[in-house]
Scaffold this motif. Structure first.
Motif, PDB file in Angstrom:
ATOM      1  N   PRO A 154     -34.604   3.066   8.632  1.00  0.00           N
ATOM      2  CA  PRO A 154     -34.025   1.756   8.301  1.00  0.00           C
ATOM      3  C   PRO A 154     -33.478   1.728   6.878  1.00  0.00           C
ATOM      4  O   PRO A 154     -33.620   2.689   6.119  1.00  0.00           O
ATOM      5  CB  PRO A 154     -35.214   0.805   8.457  1.00  0.00           C
ATOM      6  N   GLN A 155     -32.869   0.609   6.512  1.00  0.00           N
ATOM      7  CA  GLN A 155     -32.296   0.478   5.172  1.00  0.00           C
ATOM      8  C   GLN A 155     -33.367   0.557   4.089  1.00  0.00           C
ATOM      9  O   GLN A 155     -33.142   1.125   3.027  1.00  0.00           O
ATOM     10  CB  GLN A 155     -31.528  -0.835   5.055  1.00  0.00           C
ATOM     11  N   THR A 156     -34.529  -0.033   4.339  1.00  0.00           N
ATOM     12  CA  THR A 156     -35.646   0.073   3.399  1.00  0.00           C
ATOM     13  C   THR A 156     -36.447   1.321   3.726  1.00  0.00           C
ATOM     14  O   THR A 156     -36.562   1.708   4.894  1.00  0.00           O
ATOM     15  CB  THR A 156     -36.553  -1.160   3.486  1.00  0.00           C
ATOM     16  N   ASP A 157     -37.025   1.959   2.709  1.00  0.00           N
ATOM     17  CA  ASP A 157     -37.714   3.232   2.948  1.00  0.00           C
ATOM     18  C   ASP A 157     -39.015   3.075   3.728  1.00  0.00           C
ATOM     19  O   ASP A 157     -39.433   3.984   4.430  1.00  0.00           O
ATOM     20  CB  ASP A 157     -37.985   3.948   1.623  1.00  0.00           C
ATOM     21  N   ALA A 158     -39.676   1.904   3.618  1.00  0.00           N
ATOM     22  CA  ALA A 158     -40.890   1.614   4.397  1.00  0.00           C
ATOM     23  C   ALA A 158     -41.968   2.682   4.236  1.00  0.00           C
ATOM     24  O   ALA A 158     -42.676   3.022   5.194  1.00  0.00           O
ATOM     25  CB  ALA A 158     -40.545   1.433   5.876  1.00  0.00           C
ATOM     26  N   LEU A 159     -42.130   3.209   3.015  1.00  0.00           N
ATOM     27  CA  LEU A 159     -43.184   4.192   2.756  1.00  0.00           C
ATOM     28  C   LEU A 159     -44.522   3.485   2.582  1.00  0.00           C
ATOM     29  O   LEU A 159     -44.588   2.357   2.102  1.00  0.00           O
ATOM     30  CB  LEU A 159     -42.862   4.992   1.489  1.00  0.00           C
ATOM     31  N   PHE A 160     -45.592   4.169   2.970  1.00  0.00           N
ATOM     32  CA  PHE A 160     -46.937   3.626   2.794  1.00  0.00           C
ATOM     33  C   PHE A 160     -47.420   3.940   1.384  1.00  0.00           C
ATOM     34  O   PHE A 160     -47.486   5.104   0.991  1.00  0.00           O
ATOM     35  CB  PHE A 160     -47.895   4.204   3.822  1.00  0.00           C
ATOM     36  N   SER A 161     -47.782   2.904   0.647  1.00  0.00           N
ATOM     37  CA  SER A 161     -48.122   3.073  -0.771  1.00  0.00           C
ATOM     38  C   SER A 161     -49.375   3.905  -0.984  1.00  0.00           C
ATOM     39  O   SER A 161     -49.539   4.518  -2.042  1.00  0.00           O
ATOM     40  CB  SER A 161     -48.300   1.698  -1.425  1.00  0.00           C
ATOM     41  N   TRP A 162     -50.286   3.949   0.000  1.00  0.00           N
ATOM     42  CA  TRP A 162     -51.550   4.662  -0.153  1.00  0.00           C
ATOM     43  C   TRP A 162     -51.476   6.124   0.305  1.00  0.00           C
ATOM     44  O   TRP A 162     -52.452   6.848   0.225  1.00  0.00           O
ATOM     45  CB  TRP A 162     -52.655   3.953   0.619  1.00  0.00           C
ATOM     46  N   ARG A 163     -50.298   6.533   0.771  1.00  0.00           N
ATOM     47  CA  ARG A 163     -50.120   7.918   1.211  1.00  0.00           C
ATOM     48  C   ARG A 163     -49.172   8.628   0.244  1.00  0.00           C
ATOM     49  O   ARG A 163     -48.159   8.065  -0.181  1.00  0.00           O
ATOM     50  CB  ARG A 163     -49.546   7.973   2.627  1.00  0.00           C
ATOM     51  N   ASN A 164     -49.491   9.888  -0.082  1.00  0.00           N
ATOM     52  CA  ASN A 164     -48.597  10.634  -0.958  1.00  0.00           C
ATOM     53  C   ASN A 164     -47.348  11.062  -0.197  1.00  0.00           C
ATOM     54  O   ASN A 164     -47.202  10.801   1.001  1.00  0.00           O
ATOM     55  CB  ASN A 164     -49.321  11.826  -1.609  1.00  0.00           C
ATOM     56  N   VAL A 165     -46.437  11.731  -0.890  1.00  0.00           N
ATOM     57  CA  VAL A 165     -45.148  12.091  -0.298  1.00  0.00           C
ATOM     58  C   VAL A 165     -45.326  12.949   0.955  1.00  0.00           C
ATOM     59  O   VAL A 165     -44.729  12.681   2.004  1.00  0.00           O
ATOM     60  CB  VAL A 165     -44.271  12.826  -1.331  1.00  0.00           C
ATOM     61  N   LEU A 166     -46.143  13.972   0.872  1.00  0.00           N
ATOM     62  CA  LEU A 166     -46.352  14.863   2.019  1.00  0.00           C
ATOM     63  C   LEU A 166     -46.937  14.108   3.202  1.00  0.00           C
ATOM     64  O   LEU A 166     -46.504  14.287   4.347  1.00  0.00           O
ATOM     65  CB  LEU A 166     -47.273  16.015   1.624  1.00  0.00           C
ATOM     66  N   ASP A 167     -47.900  13.234   2.937  1.00  0.00           N
ATOM     67  CA  ASP A 167     -48.531  12.472   4.019  1.00  0.00           C
ATOM     68  C   ASP A 167     -47.575  11.440   4.609  1.00  0.00           C
ATOM     69  O   ASP A 167     -47.620  11.157   5.812  1.00  0.00           O
ATOM     70  CB  ASP A 167     -49.804  11.786   3.512  1.00  0.00           C
ATOM     71  N   ASN A 168     -46.715  10.846   3.783  1.00  0.00           N
ATOM     72  CA  ASN A 168     -45.714   9.918   4.313  1.00  0.00           C
ATOM     73  C   ASN A 168     -44.741  10.649   5.226  1.00  0.00           C
ATOM     74  O   ASN A 168     -44.362  10.140   6.284  1.00  0.00           O
ATOM     75  CB  ASN A 168     -44.952   9.253   3.162  1.00  0.00           C
ATOM     76  N   CYS A 169     -44.346  11.847   4.825  1.00  0.00           N
ATOM     77  CA  CYS A 169     -43.391  12.618   5.627  1.00  0.00           C
ATOM     78  C   CYS A 169     -43.980  13.073   6.960  1.00  0.00           C
ATOM     79  O   CYS A 169     -43.242  13.286   7.927  1.00  0.00           O
ATOM     80  CB  CYS A 169     -42.917  13.840   4.839  1.00  0.00           C
ATOM     81  N   SER A 170     -45.272  13.214   7.021  1.00  0.00           N
ATOM     82  CA  SER A 170     -45.912  13.771   8.222  1.00  0.00           C
ATOM     83  C   SER A 170     -46.468  12.709   9.163  1.00  0.00           C
ATOM     84  O   SER A 170     -47.049  13.051  10.199  1.00  0.00           O
ATOM     85  CB  SER A 170     -47.044  14.723   7.821  1.00  0.00           C
ATOM     86  N   ILE A 171     -46.270  11.436   8.860  1.00  0.00           N
ATOM     87  CA  ILE A 171     -46.891  10.395   9.687  1.00  0.00           C
ATOM     88  C   ILE A 171     -46.354  10.409  11.119  1.00  0.00           C
ATOM     89  O   ILE A 171     -47.099  10.171  12.081  1.00  0.00           O
ATOM     90  CB  ILE A 171     -46.721   9.006   9.045  1.00  0.00           C
ATOM     91  N   GLY A 172     -45.065  10.704  11.288  1.00  0.00           N
ATOM     92  CA  GLY A 172     -44.514  10.782  12.640  1.00  0.00           C
ATOM     93  C   GLY A 172     -45.130  11.911  13.437  1.00  0.00           C
ATOM     94  O   GLY A 172     -45.402  11.776  14.630  1.00  0.00           O
ATOM     95  N   LEU A 173     -45.368  13.029  12.775  1.00  0.00           N
ATOM     96  CA  LEU A 173     -46.011  14.168  13.434  1.00  0.00           C
ATOM     97  C   LEU A 173     -47.440  13.823  13.834  1.00  0.00           C
ATOM     98  O   LEU A 173     -47.919  14.251  14.892  1.00  0.00           O
ATOM     99  CB  LEU A 173     -46.020  15.382  12.493  1.00  0.00           C
ATOM    100  N   GLU A 174     -48.115  13.055  12.997  1.00  0.00           N
ATOM    101  CA  GLU A 174     -49.487  12.645  13.328  1.00  0.00           C
ATOM    102  C   GLU A 174     -49.491  11.769  14.574  1.00  0.00           C
ATOM    103  O   GLU A 174     -50.338  11.941  15.459  1.00  0.00           O
ATOM    104  CB  GLU A 174     -50.101  11.892  12.145  1.00  0.00           C
ATOM    105  N   ILE A 175     -48.556  10.843  14.641  1.00  0.00           N
ATOM    106  CA  ILE A 175     -48.486   9.947  15.794  1.00  0.00           C
ATOM    107  C   ILE A 175     -48.188  10.732  17.068  1.00  0.00           C
ATOM    108  O   ILE A 175     -48.745  10.456  18.138  1.00  0.00           O
ATOM    109  CB  ILE A 175     -47.409   8.867  15.562  1.00  0.00           C
ATOM    110  N   GLN A 176     -47.306  11.730  16.945  1.00  0.00           N
ATOM    111  CA  GLN A 176     -46.948  12.557  18.099  1.00  0.00           C
ATOM    112  C   GLN A 176     -47.950  13.681  18.360  1.00  0.00           C
ATOM    113  O   GLN A 176     -47.787  14.424  19.320  1.00  0.00           O
ATOM    114  CB  GLN A 176     -45.557  13.181  17.871  1.00  0.00           C
TER     115      GLN A 176
END
Length: 222
Positions: A94-116
Protein backbone atom coordinates in the motif's frame (compact mmCIF):
# COMPACT_ATOMS: atom_id res chain seq x y z
CA UNK A 1 -12.25 -12.86 -5.45
CA UNK A 2 -15.95 -13.56 -5.75
CA UNK A 3 -15.66 -16.13 -8.51
CA UNK A 4 -12.81 -18.27 -9.78
CA UNK A 5 -12.56 -20.28 -12.95
CA UNK A 6 -10.29 -23.29 -13.23
CA UNK A 7 -10.74 -24.09 -16.93
CA UNK A 8 -8.19 -22.82 -19.50
CA UNK A 9 -9.25 -19.23 -20.01
CA UNK A 10 -7.69 -18.25 -23.34
CA UNK A 11 -8.50 -17.31 -26.89
CA UNK A 12 -6.77 -16.63 -30.21
CA UNK A 13 -5.86 -13.30 -31.86
CA UNK A 14 -4.36 -13.55 -35.37
CA UNK A 15 -3.26 -17.11 -34.68
CA UNK A 16 -1.60 -16.37 -31.32
CA UNK A 17 -2.90 -17.90 -28.11
CA UNK A 18 -3.78 -15.21 -25.57
CA UNK A 19 -4.23 -16.15 -21.92
CA UNK A 20 -6.48 -14.12 -19.65
CA UNK A 21 -5.22 -13.70 -16.10
CA UNK A 22 -7.76 -11.26 -14.74
CA UNK A 23 -11.13 -9.99 -15.90
CA UNK A 24 -13.14 -7.16 -14.37
CA UNK A 25 -16.76 -6.67 -15.41
CA UNK A 26 -18.93 -3.64 -14.59
CA UNK A 27 -17.15 -2.95 -11.31
CA UNK A 28 -18.75 -0.39 -9.03
CA UNK A 29 -17.69 0.96 -5.65
CA UNK A 30 -19.74 3.35 -3.52
CA UNK A 31 -18.90 4.83 -0.14
CA UNK A 32 -21.70 5.79 2.20
CA UNK A 33 -21.64 8.62 4.74
CA UNK A 34 -24.21 10.38 6.89
CA UNK A 35 -24.55 13.04 4.21
CA UNK A 36 -24.98 10.77 1.23
CA UNK A 37 -23.36 8.44 -1.28
CA UNK A 38 -20.00 8.84 -3.05
CA UNK A 39 -19.18 6.81 -6.14
CA UNK A 40 -15.47 5.99 -6.37
CA UNK A 41 -15.66 3.54 -9.31
CA UNK A 42 -18.50 3.36 -11.81
CA UNK A 43 -19.05 0.57 -14.38
CA UNK A 44 -15.35 -0.27 -14.83
CA UNK A 45 -14.52 -3.27 -17.05
CA UNK A 46 -11.18 -4.56 -18.22
CA UNK A 47 -9.46 -7.75 -19.32
CA UNK A 48 -5.82 -8.33 -18.39
CA UNK A 49 -3.85 -10.65 -20.63
CA UNK A 50 -0.54 -12.33 -20.00
CA UNK A 51 2.43 -10.69 -21.69
CA UNK A 52 0.99 -7.14 -21.89
CA UNK A 53 1.59 -3.79 -20.22
CA UNK A 54 -1.47 -1.70 -19.34
CA UNK A 55 -1.49 1.75 -17.74
CA UNK A 56 -4.53 3.31 -16.06
CA UNK A 57 -4.14 7.08 -15.96
CA UNK A 58 -6.13 9.51 -13.85
CA UNK A 59 -5.88 12.40 -11.40
CA UNK A 60 -5.60 11.93 -7.66
CA UNK A 61 -8.86 10.70 -6.15
CA UNK A 62 -10.22 9.01 -9.27
CA UNK A 63 -10.27 5.53 -7.69
CA UNK A 64 -6.97 3.92 -8.70
CA UNK A 65 -6.00 2.86 -5.18
CA UNK A 66 -9.58 1.77 -4.50
CA UNK A 67 -9.41 -0.51 -7.53
CA UNK A 68 -6.16 -2.09 -6.30
CA UNK A 69 -7.61 -2.61 -2.82
CA UNK A 70 -10.68 -4.34 -4.24
CA UNK A 71 -8.58 -6.62 -6.45
CA UNK A 72 -6.51 -7.64 -3.41
CA UNK A 73 -9.58 -8.30 -1.28
CA UNK A 74 -9.00 -5.43 1.14
CA UNK A 75 -12.22 -3.67 0.20
CA UNK A 76 -15.62 -4.98 -0.82
CA UNK A 77 -17.00 -4.00 -4.20
CA UNK A 78 -20.51 -2.61 -4.42
CA UNK A 79 -21.36 -4.37 -7.67
CA UNK A 80 -19.79 -6.12 -10.65
CA UNK A 81 -17.69 -9.26 -11.11
CA UNK A 82 -13.99 -10.09 -10.86
CA UNK A 83 -12.63 -13.28 -12.37
CA UNK A 84 -9.13 -14.67 -12.10
CA UNK A 85 -7.37 -17.92 -12.80
CA UNK A 86 -7.49 -20.46 -10.02
CA UNK A 87 -5.12 -20.08 -7.04
CA UNK A 88 -3.44 -16.88 -8.25
CA UNK A 89 -1.91 -15.02 -5.32
CA UNK A 90 -1.64 -11.26 -4.85
CA UNK A 91 1.11 -9.37 -3.03
CA UNK A 92 0.10 -5.83 -2.09
CA UNK A 93 2.27 -2.90 -1.06
CA UNK A 94 0.00 0.00 0.00
CA UNK A 95 0.92 3.68 -0.09
CA UNK A 96 1.83 3.62 3.61
CA UNK A 97 4.63 1.26 4.63
CA UNK A 98 2.56 -0.31 7.46
CA UNK A 99 5.67 -1.63 9.26
CA UNK A 100 5.33 -3.05 12.76
CA UNK A 101 7.18 -0.79 15.19
CA UNK A 102 8.13 -3.66 17.54
CA UNK A 103 9.75 -5.75 14.80
CA UNK A 104 13.18 -5.03 13.34
CA UNK A 105 13.79 -4.72 9.60
CA UNK A 106 14.52 -8.42 9.03
CA UNK A 107 11.47 -9.50 11.04
CA UNK A 108 9.21 -7.02 9.22
CA UNK A 109 10.41 -8.36 5.88
CA UNK A 110 9.75 -11.96 6.89
CA UNK A 111 6.24 -11.58 8.31
CA UNK A 112 4.60 -12.78 5.09
CA UNK A 113 6.78 -15.88 5.11
CA UNK A 114 5.77 -16.55 8.71
CA UNK A 115 2.09 -16.34 7.82
CA UNK A 116 2.62 -18.68 4.87
CA UNK A 117 4.81 -20.96 7.04
CA UNK A 118 7.65 -20.58 4.52
CA UNK A 119 10.24 -18.96 6.76
CA UNK A 120 13.39 -20.96 6.20
CA UNK A 121 17.10 -20.36 5.74
CA UNK A 122 16.85 -20.02 1.96
CA UNK A 123 14.12 -17.40 2.12
CA UNK A 124 15.85 -15.47 4.90
CA UNK A 125 19.03 -15.38 2.81
CA UNK A 126 16.93 -14.03 -0.07
CA UNK A 127 15.68 -11.23 2.19
CA UNK A 128 19.22 -10.37 3.23
CA UNK A 129 20.29 -10.26 -0.43
CA UNK A 130 17.47 -7.83 -1.23
CA UNK A 131 18.27 -5.68 1.80
CA UNK A 132 21.88 -5.52 0.63
CA UNK A 133 20.88 -4.70 -2.95
CA UNK A 134 18.56 -1.91 -1.79
CA UNK A 135 21.19 -0.35 0.48
CA UNK A 136 19.83 -1.60 3.81
CA UNK A 137 22.50 -4.12 4.79
CA UNK A 138 23.60 -2.09 7.81
CA UNK A 139 20.01 -1.65 9.02
CA UNK A 140 18.89 -5.28 9.19
CA UNK A 141 18.40 -5.19 12.97
CA UNK A 142 17.18 -1.59 13.21
CA UNK A 143 13.58 -0.71 14.01
CA UNK A 144 11.17 1.37 11.89
CA UNK A 145 11.52 4.51 14.02
CA UNK A 146 15.27 4.45 13.28
CA UNK A 147 14.72 4.58 9.50
CA UNK A 148 14.03 7.39 7.06
CA UNK A 149 10.84 7.41 4.99
CA UNK A 150 12.66 6.07 1.94
CA UNK A 151 14.22 3.25 3.95
CA UNK A 152 10.85 2.26 5.38
CA UNK A 153 9.39 2.16 1.88
CA UNK A 154 12.18 -0.11 0.68
CA UNK A 155 11.55 -2.45 3.62
CA UNK A 156 7.84 -2.58 2.73
CA UNK A 157 8.71 -3.39 -0.88
CA UNK A 158 11.07 -6.20 0.14
CA UNK A 159 8.39 -7.59 2.46
CA UNK A 160 6.05 -7.79 -0.54
CA UNK A 161 8.60 -9.24 -2.97
CA UNK A 162 9.71 -11.92 -0.52
CA UNK A 163 6.48 -13.92 -0.67
CA UNK A 164 6.82 -14.31 -4.48
CA UNK A 165 3.19 -13.55 -5.39
CA UNK A 166 1.78 -14.27 -8.83
CA UNK A 167 0.47 -10.72 -9.06
CA UNK A 168 2.43 -7.96 -7.38
CA UNK A 169 0.42 -4.85 -6.55
CA UNK A 170 2.46 -1.71 -5.81
CA UNK A 171 0.66 1.48 -4.85
CA UNK A 172 3.05 4.41 -5.41
CA UNK A 173 6.11 2.39 -4.31
CA UNK A 174 8.70 5.04 -5.19
CA UNK A 175 7.10 8.16 -3.73
CA UNK A 176 9.50 8.40 -0.77
CA UNK A 177 12.65 7.31 -2.60
CA UNK A 178 15.44 9.58 -3.78
CA UNK A 179 16.14 9.67 -7.51
CA UNK A 180 19.12 7.30 -7.57
CA UNK A 181 17.47 4.71 -5.32
CA UNK A 182 14.30 4.98 -7.38
CA UNK A 183 16.22 4.04 -10.53
CA UNK A 184 17.88 1.06 -8.83
CA UNK A 185 14.65 -0.29 -7.37
CA UNK A 186 12.67 0.32 -10.58
CA UNK A 187 15.26 -1.54 -12.67
CA UNK A 188 15.20 -4.46 -10.25
CA UNK A 189 11.41 -4.69 -10.27
CA UNK A 190 11.35 -4.53 -14.09
CA UNK A 191 13.84 -7.40 -14.24
CA UNK A 192 11.75 -9.43 -11.81
CA UNK A 193 8.63 -8.78 -13.87
CA UNK A 194 10.29 -10.29 -16.91
CA UNK A 195 11.85 -13.26 -15.15
CA UNK A 196 9.54 -14.26 -12.33
CA UNK A 197 5.97 -13.06 -12.34
CA UNK A 198 2.74 -13.49 -14.23
CA UNK A 199 1.61 -9.89 -13.78
CA UNK A 200 2.32 -6.65 -11.96
CA UNK A 201 -0.27 -4.08 -10.95
CA UNK A 202 1.78 -0.99 -10.33
CA UNK A 203 0.71 2.51 -9.33
CA UNK A 204 3.52 4.97 -9.80
CA UNK A 205 3.92 8.46 -8.41
CA UNK A 206 5.41 9.67 -11.70
CA UNK A 207 3.48 12.76 -12.65
CA UNK A 208 2.32 13.19 -16.23
CA UNK A 209 1.97 16.66 -17.70
CA UNK A 210 -0.07 15.57 -20.71
CA UNK A 211 -3.43 17.23 -21.01
CA UNK A 212 -2.40 20.18 -18.86
CA UNK A 213 -2.80 18.49 -15.47
CA UNK A 214 -0.76 16.40 -13.09
CA UNK A 215 -1.85 12.78 -13.27
CA UNK A 216 -0.80 9.59 -11.58
CA UNK A 217 -0.64 6.32 -13.46
CA UNK A 218 -1.69 2.94 -12.24
CA UNK A 219 -0.08 0.28 -14.37
CA UNK A 220 -0.37 -3.45 -14.95
CA UNK A 221 2.87 -5.33 -15.57
CA UNK A 222 2.09 -8.72 -17.08
Amino acid sequence: MDELFSFPYSYYILGDLVEKLLEIKNLKKNYYTKTGELTAIEDFSYTVEKGKFIAIVGPSGCGKSTLLSILCGLEEKTDGDIFTTKNISFGYMPQTDALFSWRNVLDNCSIGLEIQKKKNKKNINNIIELLTKYGLKDFIYKYPDELSGGMRQRVALIRTLTINPDILVLDEPFSALDYQTRLTVADDIAERCVKCYEMRLFETARQAKEGGFDAFTSSLFI
